[in-house]
Design a protein around this motif. Structure first.
Motif, mmCIF file in Angstrom:
data_model
loop_
_atom_site.group_PDB
_atom_site.id
_atom_site.type_symbol
_atom_site.label_atom_id
_atom_site.label_comp_id
_atom_site.label_asym_id
_atom_site.label_seq_id
_atom_site.Cartn_x
_atom_site.Cartn_y
_atom_site.Cartn_z
ATOM 1 N N LYS A 1 0.755 -1.105 0.032
ATOM 2 C CA LYS A 1 -0.098 0.041 -0.078
ATOM 3 C C LYS A 1 0.874 1.262 -0.093
ATOM 4 N N VAL A 2 1.724 1.419 -0.955
ATOM 5 C CA VAL A 2 2.484 2.608 -1.100
ATOM 6 C C VAL A 2 1.860 3.775 -1.288
ATOM 7 N N GLN A 3 1.916 4.916 -0.724
ATOM 8 C CA GLN A 3 1.315 6.101 -0.843
ATOM 9 C C GLN A 3 2.160 7.197 -1.048
ATOM 10 N N PRO A 4 1.439 8.306 -1.685
ATOM 11 C CA PRO A 4 2.377 9.486 -2.033
ATOM 12 C C PRO A 4 3.155 10.285 -0.675
ATOM 13 N N GLY A 5 4.395 10.308 -0.793
ATOM 14 C CA GLY A 5 5.292 10.868 0.259
ATOM 15 C C GLY A 5 5.759 9.911 1.339
ATOM 16 N N ALA B 1 10.527 -3.695 -7.848
ATOM 17 C CA ALA B 1 9.989 -3.169 -6.860
ATOM 18 C C ALA B 1 9.911 -1.361 -6.925
ATOM 19 N N ILE B 2 11.448 -0.914 -6.862
ATOM 20 C CA ILE B 2 11.641 0.409 -6.991
ATOM 21 C C ILE B 2 10.825 1.141 -8.287
ATOM 22 N N GLU B 3 10.930 0.359 -9.395
ATOM 23 C CA GLU B 3 10.269 0.915 -10.748
ATOM 24 C C GLU B 3 8.785 1.051 -10.596
ATOM 25 N N THR B 4 8.410 0.081 -9.898
ATOM 26 C CA THR B 4 6.466 0.250 -9.662
ATOM 27 C C THR B 4 6.200 1.169 -8.903
ATOM 28 N N ALA B 5 7.229 1.109 -7.570
ATOM 29 C CA ALA B 5 6.670 1.985 -6.483
ATOM 30 C C ALA B 5 6.709 3.475 -6.648
ATOM 31 N N ARG B 6 7.572 3.875 -7.734
ATOM 32 C CA ARG B 6 7.625 5.008 -8.341
ATOM 33 C C ARG B 6 6.038 5.522 -8.851
ATOM 34 N N PHE B 7 5.192 4.613 -9.076
ATOM 35 C CA PHE B 7 4.085 4.941 -9.638
ATOM 36 C C PHE B 7 3.076 5.834 -8.768
ATOM 37 N N TYR B 8 3.676 5.575 -7.456
ATOM 38 C CA TYR B 8 2.773 6.304 -6.457
ATOM 39 C C TYR B 8 3.363 7.363 -5.800
ATOM 40 N N SER B 9 4.407 7.816 -6.410
ATOM 41 C CA SER B 9 5.366 9.061 -5.743
ATOM 42 C C SER B 9 5.510 9.177 -4.304
ATOM 43 N N GLU C 1 27.762 -3.650 -4.467
ATOM 44 C CA GLU C 1 27.759 -2.002 -4.868
ATOM 45 C C GLU C 1 27.100 -2.196 -6.336
ATOM 46 N N ALA C 2 27.427 -3.142 -7.084
ATOM 47 C CA ALA C 2 26.906 -3.144 -8.365
ATOM 48 C C ALA C 2 25.340 -3.191 -8.616
ATOM 49 N N ARG C 3 24.758 -3.740 -7.458
ATOM 50 C CA ARG C 3 23.245 -3.494 -7.455
ATOM 51 C C ARG C 3 22.730 -2.386 -6.872
ATOM 52 N N LEU C 4 23.452 -1.849 -5.882
ATOM 53 C CA LEU C 4 23.152 -0.379 -5.385
ATOM 54 C C LEU C 4 23.450 0.448 -6.503
ATOM 55 N N ASP C 5 24.156 0.600 -7.351
ATOM 56 C CA ASP C 5 24.478 1.279 -8.465
ATOM 57 C C ASP C 5 23.303 1.234 -9.352
ATOM 58 N N ALA C 6 22.917 -0.097 -9.599
ATOM 59 C CA ALA C 6 21.728 -0.263 -10.613
ATOM 60 C C ALA C 6 20.270 0.549 -9.799
ATOM 61 N N ALA C 7 20.262 0.405 -8.388
ATOM 62 C CA ALA C 7 19.297 0.887 -7.750
ATOM 63 C C ALA C 7 19.025 2.214 -8.031
ATOM 64 N N LYS C 8 20.116 3.070 -8.005
ATOM 65 C CA LYS C 8 20.142 4.378 -8.366
ATOM 66 C C LYS C 8 19.441 4.476 -9.658
ATOM 67 N N GLN C 9 19.927 3.800 -10.733
ATOM 68 C CA GLN C 9 19.529 4.024 -12.067
ATOM 69 C C GLN C 9 18.050 3.771 -12.147
ATOM 70 N N PHE C 10 17.597 2.955 -11.496
ATOM 71 C CA PHE C 10 16.100 2.686 -11.413
ATOM 72 C C PHE C 10 15.216 3.634 -10.611
ATOM 73 N N GLY C 11 15.896 4.297 -9.737
ATOM 74 C CA GLY C 11 15.007 5.598 -9.337
ATOM 75 C C GLY C 11 15.140 5.368 -7.785
ATOM 76 N N MET D 1 1.209 -0.341 -20.274
ATOM 77 C CA MET D 1 2.035 0.572 -19.828
ATOM 78 C C MET D 1 3.480 0.300 -20.875
ATOM 79 N N LEU D 2 3.798 -0.821 -20.883
ATOM 80 C CA LEU D 2 4.998 -1.302 -21.625
ATOM 81 C C LEU D 2 4.769 -0.868 -23.138
#
Length: 345
Positions: free
Chosen positions: A164-168, A183-191, A202-212, A302-303
């Motif tokens: 139940k991600v919500q804005p803010g 989850a990062i990408e789709t969580a962004r749908f809800y701001s 660290e490589a995956r954390l770098d990817a996480a930054k790229q995904f938002g 959406m795709l």
């Protein structure tokens, strides 16, 4: 045909097997043009899913072209390009009628690569083809579409929607593998206000930054301190568990505020401790689940409309007959930097 066959814990082989045949009138035979490997396949190989018997063809994610259909199939026909869902749905049982396809009582649910032969093969028999495949629009690549077989609907439904991600709000995602990134990408749908990604690599954390992700934290560091400082001492509104080991589940439970939520997405092969002596008084909600894939049509829309970038999950590409090499790269993701490996004809 050739297929990747499970031979018991730690053993697999790309070998000759009989071509699949139509069994039920609701079946279809699909020629696989693209497939990918899931963390659940690795859990099977470790022996974490004892229901999978030696001799089973692995895999539950795929895209392909319909070769044959049973007499009762009406929605797809030979020559159609389709997405094969990781969940098969009879469409008639009480669970399917409420959209809980993962709990299908009519012979569906998670069956591909689990209780029936799966998609890591040149051809696959798809049960309940009308309700377990999706026609692919022109312009949607095989690589992007195959990400909708499992990881994107799983992360969206079991992580983001159940949580139940919500804005803010502050969302912490523990595990920045393919599911965590989805989850990062789709969580962004809800701001959400903050998205925090936690991982050891660290490589995956770098990817996480790229995904938002707004903040990344190495799991070897003091994750709790970072999260509580970020939230003024309150803790996260939601922690999504995307690994499937006791330590990450227990970390999620420590990271949330009173009234917070833990959405467990990871596949667990061992028991985790639930500290009810600490959680009972804090109005905490914990959810678990198997994906139902009810959001697959939405994600596919959406795709096709350019609102979802699924191609970027693919970091390594192989020919279909390089299945064993692809497994090796995916199993060593911490070394290879693999997110999703895609195999194509």
């Amino acid at each position: 045909m050739k297929a990747l066959v499970y031979r018991g814990p730690g053993r697999k082989a790309w070998e000759d097997v009989p071509d699949p045949e139509l069994v039920d009138p609701t079946d279809a035979i699909v020629r696989i043009t693209a497939a990918t490997i899931c963390g659940t396949d690795l859990h099977i190989l470790k022996g974490d899913v004892p229901e999978v018997e030696p001799g089973r063809i692995l895999g539950h994610e795929g895209v392909g072209v319909v070769e044959q259909v049973g007499a009762a199939v009406t929605e797809i026909k030979p020559g159609d390009r389709v997405l094969v869902s990781c969940i098969s749905a009879c469409g008639r049982c009480s669970y399917c009628r409420t959209g809980m396809y993962g709990q299908c009582l009519g012979g569906g649910g998670w069956v591909l690569g689990h209780t029936v032969d799966g998609t890591h093969a040149e051809y696959v028999r798809v049960p309940f083809a009308d309700t377990s495949t999706y026609l692919l629009p022109d312009g949607v690549t095989d690589t992007a579409a195959v990400m909708l077989s499992d990881i994107l609907p799983t992360a969206f439904e079991v992580g983001v929607l159940a949580g139940k991600v919500q804005p803010g709000q502050t969302v912490v995602i523990v595990g920045a593998g393919p599911i965590g990134l989805a989850a990062i990408e789709t969580a962004r749908f809800y701001s959400p206000g903050h998205v925090v990604a936690v991982d050891l690599a660290e490589a995956r954390l770098d990817a996480a930054k790229q995904f938002g992700a707004d903040v990344t934290v190495n799991a070897a560091d003091d994750v709790e301190r970072v999260v509580f400082e970020l939230t003024g001492g309150l803790g996260a509104d939601l922690a999504i568990e995307a690994v499937g080991v006791p330590e990450t589940f227990e970390l999620c439970a420590r990271l949330i505020r009173p009234g917070g939520r833990v959405a467990n997405v990871g596949v667990h092969g061992k028991p985790a401790t639930l500290h009810l002596e600490k959680l009972w008084i804090r109005n905490v909600t914990i959810t678990t689940g198997l994906v139902d894939t009810v959001t697959t049509p939405t994600l596919l829309t959406m795709l096709a409309g350019g609102r979802l970038d699924a191609d970027r999950f693919a970091t390594h590409r192989f020919a279909l007959d390089e299945m064993e090499a692809a497994y090796d790269v995916f199993e060593r993701a911490a070394e290879t930097g693999a997110l999703k490996v895609v195999l194509t004809r």
